[in-house]
Design a protein around this motif. Structure first.
Motif, mmCIF file in Angstrom:
data_model
loop_
_atom_site.group_PDB
_atom_site.id
_atom_site.type_symbol
_atom_site.label_atom_id
_atom_site.label_comp_id
_atom_site.label_asym_id
_atom_site.label_seq_id
_atom_site.Cartn_x
_atom_site.Cartn_y
_atom_site.Cartn_z
ATOM 1 N N MET A 129 0.818 -1.276 0.256
ATOM 2 C CA MET A 129 0.049 0.000 0.025
ATOM 3 C C MET A 129 0.791 0.985 0.024
ATOM 4 S SD MET A 129 -2.807 1.110 2.662
ATOM 5 C CE MET A 129 -3.562 2.731 2.717
ATOM 6 N N LYS A 130 0.643 2.096 -0.929
ATOM 7 C CA LYS A 130 1.374 3.489 -0.931
ATOM 8 C C LYS A 130 0.945 4.336 0.051
ATOM 9 C CE LYS A 130 2.996 6.724 -4.277
ATOM 10 N NZ LYS A 130 2.788 7.211 -5.625
ATOM 11 N N SER A 131 2.062 4.724 0.673
ATOM 12 C CA SER A 131 1.756 5.980 1.919
ATOM 13 C C SER A 131 1.049 7.106 1.360
ATOM 14 C CB SER A 131 3.169 6.113 2.624
ATOM 15 O OG SER A 131 4.129 6.656 1.740
ATOM 16 N N VAL A 132 0.333 7.849 2.292
ATOM 17 C CA VAL A 132 -0.343 8.967 1.977
ATOM 18 C C VAL A 132 0.771 10.277 2.413
ATOM 19 C CG1 VAL A 132 -2.143 10.610 2.503
ATOM 20 C CG2 VAL A 132 -2.504 8.082 2.581
ATOM 21 N N PRO A 133 1.132 11.130 1.582
ATOM 22 C CA PRO A 133 1.907 12.094 1.798
ATOM 23 C C PRO A 133 1.164 13.329 2.527
ATOM 24 C CG PRO A 133 1.247 12.231 -0.391
ATOM 25 C CD PRO A 133 0.825 11.055 -0.006
ATOM 26 N N PHE A 139 4.263 9.505 13.687
ATOM 27 C CA PHE A 139 5.506 8.951 13.775
ATOM 28 C C PHE A 139 5.548 7.403 13.573
ATOM 29 C CE2 PHE A 139 7.307 12.534 16.118
ATOM 30 C CZ PHE A 139 7.063 13.628 15.247
ATOM 31 N N VAL A 140 4.545 6.564 14.036
ATOM 32 C CA VAL A 140 4.701 5.132 14.033
ATOM 33 C C VAL A 140 3.613 4.610 13.000
ATOM 34 C CG1 VAL A 140 5.687 4.699 16.173
ATOM 35 C CG2 VAL A 140 3.298 4.993 16.265
ATOM 36 N N SER A 141 3.457 5.316 12.168
ATOM 37 C CA SER A 141 2.214 5.217 11.167
ATOM 38 C C SER A 141 2.674 4.782 9.721
ATOM 39 C CB SER A 141 0.791 5.908 11.045
ATOM 40 O OG SER A 141 0.338 5.634 12.415
ATOM 41 N N PRO A 142 3.397 3.811 9.274
ATOM 42 C CA PRO A 142 4.032 3.823 8.091
ATOM 43 C C PRO A 142 3.096 4.176 6.995
ATOM 44 C CG PRO A 142 3.686 1.583 8.815
ATOM 45 C CD PRO A 142 3.344 2.507 10.044
ATOM 46 N N TYR A 156 -8.521 10.058 11.693
ATOM 47 C CA TYR A 156 -9.487 10.135 10.549
ATOM 48 C C TYR A 156 -8.797 9.526 9.198
ATOM 49 C CZ TYR A 156 -12.869 11.547 7.221
ATOM 50 O OH TYR A 156 -13.761 11.825 6.124
ATOM 51 N N ILE A 157 -7.438 10.083 9.278
ATOM 52 C CA ILE A 157 -6.730 9.625 7.960
ATOM 53 C C ILE A 157 -6.532 8.243 7.814
ATOM 54 C CG2 ILE A 157 -4.686 9.694 6.790
ATOM 55 C CD1 ILE A 157 -4.534 12.864 7.810
ATOM 56 N N LEU A 158 -6.204 7.586 9.122
ATOM 57 C CA LEU A 158 -5.934 6.353 9.259
ATOM 58 C C LEU A 158 -6.999 5.269 9.212
ATOM 59 C CD1 LEU A 158 -2.618 6.677 11.166
ATOM 60 C CD2 LEU A 158 -2.562 6.149 8.743
ATOM 61 N N ARG A 163 -1.383 1.834 18.161
ATOM 62 C CA ARG A 163 -0.507 2.612 17.607
ATOM 63 C C ARG A 163 0.655 2.685 18.419
ATOM 64 N NH1 ARG A 163 -0.837 3.247 11.639
ATOM 65 N NH2 ARG A 163 -2.554 1.649 11.460
ATOM 66 N N LEU A 164 0.237 3.533 19.576
ATOM 67 C CA LEU A 164 1.339 3.860 20.580
ATOM 68 C C LEU A 164 2.254 2.482 21.324
ATOM 69 C CD1 LEU A 164 -0.621 6.702 22.101
ATOM 70 C CD2 LEU A 164 1.217 6.987 20.482
ATOM 71 N N ALA A 165 1.360 1.396 21.138
ATOM 72 C CA ALA A 165 2.003 0.325 21.542
ATOM 73 C C ALA A 165 3.162 0.053 20.624
ATOM 74 C CB ALA A 165 0.960 -0.986 21.694
ATOM 75 N N ARG A 166 3.226 0.761 19.518
ATOM 76 C CA ARG A 166 4.620 0.364 18.496
ATOM 77 C C ARG A 166 5.688 1.012 18.951
ATOM 78 N NH1 ARG A 166 1.497 1.069 12.514
ATOM 79 N NH2 ARG A 166 -0.080 -0.418 13.043
ATOM 80 N N TYR A 167 5.539 1.578 20.005
ATOM 81 C CA TYR A 167 7.035 2.328 20.497
ATOM 82 C C TYR A 167 7.714 1.063 21.563
ATOM 83 C CZ TYR A 167 6.199 7.015 18.931
ATOM 84 O OH TYR A 167 5.849 8.149 18.163
#
Length: 319
Positions: free
Chosen positions: A1-5, A24-27, A250-252, A309-313
């Motif tokens: 999947m292509k990332s959203v700029p 930051f942790v959302s590729p 909302y974006i994700l 998401r924040l568990a990704r740290y």
């Protein structure tokens, strides 16, 4: 999947910080730059906070471009719920990374003009007063062709204001900028207090976030604890509304939100109602809708989203 700029235009800010750490942790997101603006704190402090948060989140490579030091026409006002530095009682190390030489307005113009030429449209995430984007639009109106959409936090439609009786802080801080953006014709998704007050960050949630967030757990816990308004009469519970992080959510995870289209008008002349956002829900103005306004949020789903998401740290440390 292509990332959203995306470009994250912000005024950190406790809730801005949570939004940034999530991004930051959302590729799925390609963060082209961060553009702090005068808002919750004076520009010098919002820039410093953005630099510090980049280092806290392990993303020092993301460029930070300093934005406008004051609103377009009015005198600055500052946030009331973020403490003296904008980060509550949390003290972060002095930043190693430095701000870019190019201003935020020039960065927006340059990036969006190039996006228009390449067909790679950029999503602009506005988490604070919209001064940077409005000035860029006034200087180069054609940059709208490089904007996929603006996803913004601000306004209050059926909810009362949080800074005055009628107005939400971001809109009151620079109502003229908001008017420029909402009149520009760009697609807008608006997350107002009507949406953000549906998602309260309660003390029991803070404990959950601290338990999963690894290297940033202490800092995140301090920030989230400071954010507790302890105003049960207004919000129905302890905690604080998750304002700015909902832009990233909302974006994700758009499936967690419901929206309705309406024409949005910004009051920028009346001192009594300065910064008020008015939605024409039923077409009384005869004008075409200018925004998708978020009307309903799946609060449980949102908390679960941020926990994941924040568990990704923790995972980043393990790696």
């Amino acid at each position: 999947m292509k990332s959203v700029p995306i470009i994250i235009d912000c005024d950190p800010g406790i809730d801005d910080t949570i939004a940034l750490l999530t991004a930051f942790v959302s590729p799925e997101l390609e963060i082209l730059g961060i553009t702090p603006v005068c808002g919750n704190q004076p520009l010098e402090r919002t820039v410093r906070n953005a630099l510090q948060v980049c280092e806290l989140g392990g993303r020092p490579e993301i460029p930070v471009h300093a934005g406008c030091f004051r609103p377009m026409l009015r005198d600055p006002i500052y946030g009331q719920f973020h403490g003296k530095t904008g980060l509550g009682n949390t003290v972060l190390p002095d930043p190693v990374k430095t701000v870019e030489a190019m201003s935020a307005v020039d960065f927006l113009i340059d990036t969006l003009e190039r996006a228009a030429l390449s067909g790679e449209h950029v999503t602009v995430c506005c988490l604070g007063p919209m001064t940077n984007l409005a000035v860029a639009l006034r200087m180069r109106p054609q940059i709208t062709r490089g904007i996929a959409r603006v996803v913004m936090m601000g306004g209050a439609y059926r909810e009362p204001g949080n800074r005055t009786m009628t107005s939400e802080f971001n809109m009151l801080a620079d109502p003229h900028a908001a008017h420029v953006v909402f009149s520009s014709g760009v697609p807008i998704v608006a997350l107002a207090l009507d949406a953000t007050h549906q998602v309260m960050l309660k003390p029991e949630h803070v404990a959950q976030f601290v338990s999963v967030s690894g290297a940033i757990s202490k800092t995140l816990g301090e920030l989230m604890a400071f954010w507790d308004r302890n105003d049960v009469a207004r919000y129905g519970s302890r905690g604080g509304p998750l304002h700015d992080p909902l832009v990233i959510a909302y974006i994700l995870a758009p499936q967690l939100f419901e929206t309705a289209r309406a024409r949005v008008f910004i009051e920028y002349e009346s001192e009594l109602c300065m910064g008020q956002t008015i939605a024409d829900w039923y077409g009384k103005s005869g004008r075409e809708p200018s925004a998708e306004i978020v009307t309903k949020v799946n609060a449980e789903g949102i908390i679960a989203f941020f926990l994941e998401r924040l568990a990704r740290y923790t995972e980043k440390v393990a790696a």
